[in-house]
Design a protein around this motif. Structure first.
Motif, PDB file in Angstrom:
ATOM      1  N   SER A 196       0.844  -1.180   0.000  1.00  0.00           N
ATOM      2  CA  SER A 196       0.000   0.000   0.000  1.00  0.00           C
ATOM      3  C   SER A 196       0.879   1.228   0.000  1.00  0.00           C
ATOM      4  O   SER A 196       2.069   1.159   0.248  1.00  0.00           O
ATOM      5  CB  SER A 196      -0.919   0.012   1.215  1.00  0.00           C
ATOM      6  N   SER A 197       0.273   2.328  -0.287  1.00  0.00           N
ATOM      7  CA  SER A 197       0.975   3.594  -0.191  1.00  0.00           C
ATOM      8  C   SER A 197       0.034   4.592   0.433  1.00  0.00           C
ATOM      9  O   SER A 197      -1.105   4.737   0.022  1.00  0.00           O
ATOM     10  CB  SER A 197       1.436   4.056  -1.572  1.00  0.00           C
ATOM     11  N   ALA A 198       0.491   5.246   1.461  1.00  0.00           N
ATOM     12  CA  ALA A 198      -0.346   6.208   2.163  1.00  0.00           C
ATOM     13  C   ALA A 198       0.151   7.616   1.889  1.00  0.00           C
ATOM     14  O   ALA A 198       1.337   7.842   1.663  1.00  0.00           O
ATOM     15  CB  ALA A 198      -0.306   5.922   3.665  1.00  0.00           C
ATOM     16  N   GLU A 238      -4.560   3.878  -0.436  1.00  0.00           N
ATOM     17  CA  GLU A 238      -4.093   2.546  -0.063  1.00  0.00           C
ATOM     18  C   GLU A 238      -4.702   1.529  -1.014  1.00  0.00           C
ATOM     19  O   GLU A 238      -5.890   1.565  -1.296  1.00  0.00           O
ATOM     20  CB  GLU A 238      -4.498   2.228   1.374  1.00  0.00           C
ATOM     21  N   ARG A 267      -8.819  -3.137  15.709  1.00  0.00           N
ATOM     22  CA  ARG A 267      -7.830  -4.191  15.485  1.00  0.00           C
ATOM     23  C   ARG A 267      -8.166  -5.405  16.359  1.00  0.00           C
ATOM     24  O   ARG A 267      -8.872  -5.284  17.354  1.00  0.00           O
ATOM     25  CB  ARG A 267      -6.430  -3.709  15.849  1.00  0.00           C
ATOM     26  N   SER A 304      -8.109  -2.095   6.231  1.00  0.00           N
ATOM     27  CA  SER A 304      -7.003  -1.177   5.969  1.00  0.00           C
ATOM     28  C   SER A 304      -5.761  -1.648   6.709  1.00  0.00           C
ATOM     29  O   SER A 304      -5.849  -1.997   7.885  1.00  0.00           O
ATOM     30  CB  SER A 304      -7.362   0.243   6.409  1.00  0.00           C
ATOM     31  N   ARG A 305      -4.634  -1.644   6.019  1.00  0.00           N
ATOM     32  CA  ARG A 305      -3.375  -1.967   6.686  1.00  0.00           C
ATOM     33  C   ARG A 305      -2.851  -0.773   7.475  1.00  0.00           C
ATOM     34  O   ARG A 305      -1.957  -0.913   8.299  1.00  0.00           O
ATOM     35  CB  ARG A 305      -2.338  -2.413   5.655  1.00  0.00           C
ATOM     36  N   HIS A 306      -3.393   0.411   7.191  1.00  0.00           N
ATOM     37  CA  HIS A 306      -2.974   1.647   7.856  1.00  0.00           C
ATOM     38  C   HIS A 306      -4.214   2.368   8.419  1.00  0.00           C
ATOM     39  O   HIS A 306      -4.530   3.485   7.998  1.00  0.00           O
ATOM     40  CB  HIS A 306      -2.240   2.559   6.874  1.00  0.00           C
ATOM     41  N   ASP A 346      -4.970   3.843  11.274  1.00  0.00           N
ATOM     42  CA  ASP A 346      -4.799   5.115  11.973  1.00  0.00           C
ATOM     43  C   ASP A 346      -4.552   6.257  10.990  1.00  0.00           C
ATOM     44  O   ASP A 346      -5.054   7.369  11.189  1.00  0.00           O
ATOM     45  CB  ASP A 346      -3.658   5.017  12.989  1.00  0.00           C
ATOM     46  N   GLU A 347      -3.801   5.995   9.930  1.00  0.00           N
ATOM     47  CA  GLU A 347      -3.564   7.017   8.911  1.00  0.00           C
ATOM     48  C   GLU A 347      -4.853   7.344   8.159  1.00  0.00           C
ATOM     49  O   GLU A 347      -5.108   8.512   7.836  1.00  0.00           O
ATOM     50  CB  GLU A 347      -2.493   6.554   7.929  1.00  0.00           C
TER      51      GLU A 347
END
Length: 161
Positions: free
Chosen positions: A4-6, A24, A103, A149-151, A153-154
Motif C-alpha cells: 500500500s501507499s499512504a 491505499e 484491530r 485497511s493496513r494503515h 490510523d492514517e
C-alpha cells in the motif's frame, strides 16, 4: 507488488479534489500468493498423466489467470479533499462523519456480531484491521462503511482533516 501507499499526492480533474490525502491499495498478502501457486500446481497433477509439459503449461496458465483475477479485484481506498472512495463506492466528504479504527478481537466483532446489516463493506480476509466510517447523508440508509485497511490510523487521521 507494493502492499500500500499512504499519503500519496496526485492530481485530479476537479480543483476541489486537487490532491490525494490518503491512498491505499488492498493487495493480497503473501500467503494468498502461496495459495494461488499451490492451486496452480494442481494443474500439474491433473495433466501430468497426459504429459509433464501439459501439466506445467496448465500450472502456468492457471497461475496467470489467478494472478489477473487477484489484481483486477484488488480494491483501493482514496481520500481527497472532496471525496472518499472505497472500492467501487464513492461519497462526498461532507457526508462522512466520524471514523474509528479497530484491530484484533474488536475488528472481528465489527465484521461479525456488531455488524449492521445495512452497512457497506469492503473487507479483505487477509487484512485484520478495519475502519468504521460513519455516513451522515440523510438520504442514504447506509449507517456506515466498514473497510479493511493496513494503515487504519492514517486513514482515520486523513478523514478527520
Amino acid at each position: 507488488m507494493p502492499e500500500s501507499s499512504a499519503s500519496v499526492p496526485a492530481s485530479s480533474s476537479s480543483p476541489h479534489d486537487a490532491s490525494v490525502v490518503f491512498r491505499e491499495k488492498l493487495w493480497p498478502s503473501f500467503w494468498i500468493w502461496l495459495v494461488a501457486a499451490g492451486l496452480s500446481g494442481a494443474g500439474i497433477l491433473v495433466f501430468a498423466p497426459i504429459s509433464m509439459a501439459a501439466g506445467i503449461t496448465a500450472a502456468v496458465v492457471l497461475f496467470a489467470i489467478i494472478t489477473v483475477l487477484l489484481v483486477l479485484s484488488t480494491p483501493s481506498i482514496t481520500v481527497t479533499a472532496g471525496t472518499l472512495r472505497v472500492g467501487r463506492a464513492s461519497i462526498e466528504r461532507r457526508f462522512v462523519g466520524s471514523a474509528e479504527a479497530f484491530r484484533g478481537s474488536d475488528a472481528t466483532a465489527e465484521r461479525g456480531t456488531r455488524l449492521n446489516g445495512l452497512a457497506f463493506m469492503c473487507i479483505r480476509g487477509w487484512i485484520d484491521p478495519v475502519v468504521r466510517i460513519e455516513i451522515t447523508d440523510p438520504a442514504d440508509r447506509t449507517p456506515y462503511w466498514l473497510a479493511s485497511s493496513r494503515h487504519p490510523d492514517e486513514l482515520v487521521a486523513a478523514l478527520s482533516r
